[in-house]
Design a protein around this motif. Structure first.
Motif, PDB file in Angstrom:
ATOM      1  N   LEU A  96      -5.621 -19.332 -27.394  1.00 22.42           N
ATOM      2  CA  LEU A  96      -5.428 -20.443 -26.469  1.00 22.42           C
ATOM      3  C   LEU A  96      -5.558 -19.975 -25.019  1.00 22.42           C
ATOM      4  N   LEU A  97      -5.012 -18.797 -24.714  1.00 23.65           N
ATOM      5  CA  LEU A  97      -5.135 -18.256 -23.360  1.00 23.65           C
ATOM      6  C   LEU A  97      -6.590 -17.932 -23.034  1.00 23.65           C
ATOM      7  N   GLN A  98      -7.314 -17.361 -23.986  1.00 25.59           N
ATOM      8  CA  GLN A  98      -8.729 -17.057 -23.785  1.00 25.59           C
ATOM      9  C   GLN A  98      -9.516 -18.329 -23.516  1.00 25.59           C
ATOM     10  N   GLU A  99      -9.203 -19.376 -24.269  1.00 23.74           N
ATOM     11  CA  GLU A  99      -9.879 -20.663 -24.087  1.00 23.74           C
ATOM     12  C   GLU A  99      -9.628 -21.200 -22.682  1.00 23.74           C
ATOM     13  N   GLY A 100      -8.380 -21.115 -22.240  1.00 22.12           N
ATOM     14  CA  GLY A 100      -8.035 -21.583 -20.899  1.00 22.12           C
ATOM     15  C   GLY A 100      -8.729 -20.766 -19.828  1.00 22.12           C
ATOM     16  N   ARG A 101      -8.761 -19.466 -20.017  1.00 21.85           N
ATOM     17  CA  ARG A 101      -9.432 -18.586 -19.056  1.00 21.85           C
ATOM     18  C   ARG A 101     -10.916 -18.937 -18.970  1.00 21.85           C
ATOM     19  N   GLY A 102     -11.529 -19.183 -20.117  1.00 18.76           N
ATOM     20  CA  GLY A 102     -12.941 -19.554 -20.134  1.00 18.76           C
ATOM     21  C   GLY A 102     -13.207 -20.855 -19.398  1.00 18.76           C
ATOM     22  N   ARG A 103     -12.311 -21.809 -19.553  1.00 21.27           N
ATOM     23  CA  ARG A 103     -12.470 -23.091 -18.868  1.00 21.27           C
ATOM     24  C   ARG A 103     -12.376 -22.920 -17.357  1.00 21.27           C
ATOM     25  N   VAL A 104     -11.427 -22.087 -16.910  1.00 20.51           N
ATOM     26  CA  VAL A 104     -11.272 -21.844 -15.474  1.00 20.51           C
ATOM     27  C   VAL A 104     -12.502 -21.124 -14.934  1.00 20.51           C
ATOM     28  N   GLU A 105     -12.964 -20.113 -15.663  1.00 23.06           N
ATOM     29  CA  GLU A 105     -14.143 -19.368 -15.210  1.00 23.06           C
ATOM     30  C   GLU A 105     -15.365 -20.269 -15.127  1.00 23.06           C
ATOM     31  N   LYS A 106     -15.498 -21.194 -16.067  1.00 20.95           N
ATOM     32  CA  LYS A 106     -16.627 -22.127 -16.053  1.00 20.95           C
ATOM     33  C   LYS A 106     -16.559 -23.014 -14.807  1.00 20.95           C
ATOM     34  N   LEU A 107     -15.370 -23.504 -14.494  1.00 16.21           N
ATOM     35  CA  LEU A 107     -15.205 -24.334 -13.299  1.00 16.21           C
ATOM     36  C   LEU A 107     -15.556 -23.553 -12.039  1.00 16.21           C
ATOM     37  N   GLU A 108     -15.122 -22.297 -11.979  1.00 17.15           N
ATOM     38  CA  GLU A 108     -15.423 -21.470 -10.818  1.00 17.15           C
ATOM     39  C   GLU A 108     -16.923 -21.200 -10.724  1.00 17.15           C
ATOM     40  N   LYS A 109     -17.546 -20.922 -11.841  1.00 16.71           N
ATOM     41  CA  LYS A 109     -18.979 -20.615 -11.868  1.00 16.71           C
ATOM     42  C   LYS A 109     -19.805 -21.833 -11.458  1.00 16.71           C
ATOM     43  N   ASP A 110     -19.393 -23.003 -11.917  1.00 19.03           N
ATOM     44  CA  ASP A 110     -20.095 -24.238 -11.581  1.00 19.03           C
ATOM     45  C   ASP A 110     -19.923 -24.609 -10.109  1.00 19.03           C
ATOM     46  N   GLY A 111     -18.976 -23.965  -9.453  1.00 16.24           N
ATOM     47  CA  GLY A 111     -18.734 -24.259  -8.050  1.00 16.24           C
ATOM     48  C   GLY A 111     -17.904 -25.505  -7.829  1.00 16.24           C
ATOM     49  N   SER A 112     -17.411 -26.089  -8.897  1.00 13.74           N
ATOM     50  CA  SER A 112     -16.639 -27.311  -8.741  1.00 13.74           C
ATOM     51  C   SER A 112     -15.179 -27.023  -8.365  1.00 13.74           C
ATOM     52  N   ARG A 113     -14.769 -25.791  -8.517  1.00 15.90           N
ATOM     53  CA  ARG A 113     -13.405 -25.405  -8.147  1.00 15.90           C
ATOM     54  C   ARG A 113     -13.449 -24.014  -7.536  1.00 15.90           C
ATOM     55  N   THR A 114     -12.479 -23.731  -6.663  1.00 14.05           N
ATOM     56  CA  THR A 114     -12.371 -22.397  -6.084  1.00 14.05           C
ATOM     57  C   THR A 114     -11.420 -21.571  -6.937  1.00 14.05           C
ATOM     58  N   PRO A 115     -11.531 -20.255  -6.883  1.00 14.75           N
ATOM     59  CA  PRO A 115     -10.613 -19.401  -7.643  1.00 14.75           C
ATOM     60  C   PRO A 115      -9.172 -19.652  -7.228  1.00 14.75           C
ATOM     61  N   PHE A 116      -8.242 -19.396  -8.131  1.00 14.61           N
ATOM     62  CA  PHE A 116      -6.832 -19.624  -7.849  1.00 14.61           C
ATOM     63  C   PHE A 116      -6.320 -18.780  -6.700  1.00 14.61           C
ATOM     64  N   ASP A 117      -6.892 -17.613  -6.484  1.00 15.30           N
ATOM     65  CA  ASP A 117      -6.378 -16.745  -5.445  1.00 15.30           C
ATOM     66  C   ASP A 117      -6.999 -17.020  -4.074  1.00 15.30           C
ATOM     67  N   ALA A 118      -7.833 -18.020  -3.995  1.00 18.39           N
ATOM     68  CA  ALA A 118      -8.416 -18.381  -2.695  1.00 18.39           C
ATOM     69  C   ALA A 118      -7.332 -18.967  -1.813  1.00 18.39           C
ATOM     70  N   GLU A 119      -7.366 -18.604  -0.555  1.00 13.90           N
ATOM     71  CA  GLU A 119      -6.360 -19.134   0.372  1.00 13.90           C
ATOM     72  C   GLU A 119      -6.604 -20.610   0.619  1.00 13.90           C
TER      73      GLU A 119
END
Length: 75
Positions: A47-70
């Motif tokens: 489940l954690l891997q799945e969530g990580r993959g979803r976040v990485e996909k959003l970041e790669k698509d440019g639709s979201r910024t990484p969580f550590d972005a100010e």
């Protein structure tokens, strides 16, 4: 069967761990609880891997910024 959430899985794993650590179960009960806990830990990891993959996909698509972005400060 209802899909397990990460939170409900962690609650179950915590309960199993506490039960094992209590020392009040027989050896066979302890082994079965340990086996169940290992399987549950694998599911939680997936489940954690799945969530990580979803976040990485959003970041790669440019639709979201990484969580550590100010984030800009609000005045």
């Amino acid at each position: 069967m209802k899909k397990m959430t990460y939170e409900s899985g962690m609650e179950e794993l915590t309960a199993l761990t506490e039960k094992i650590e209590s020392g009040e179960m027989t050896l066979e009960e302890t082994l079965k609880a340990y086996e169940k806990g290992c399987a549950l830990a694998e599911k939680l990891s997936a489940l954690l891997q799945e969530g990580r993959g979803r976040v990485e996909k959003l970041e790669k698509d440019g639709s979201r910024t990484p969580f550590d972005a100010e984030e800009p400060e609000e005045d």
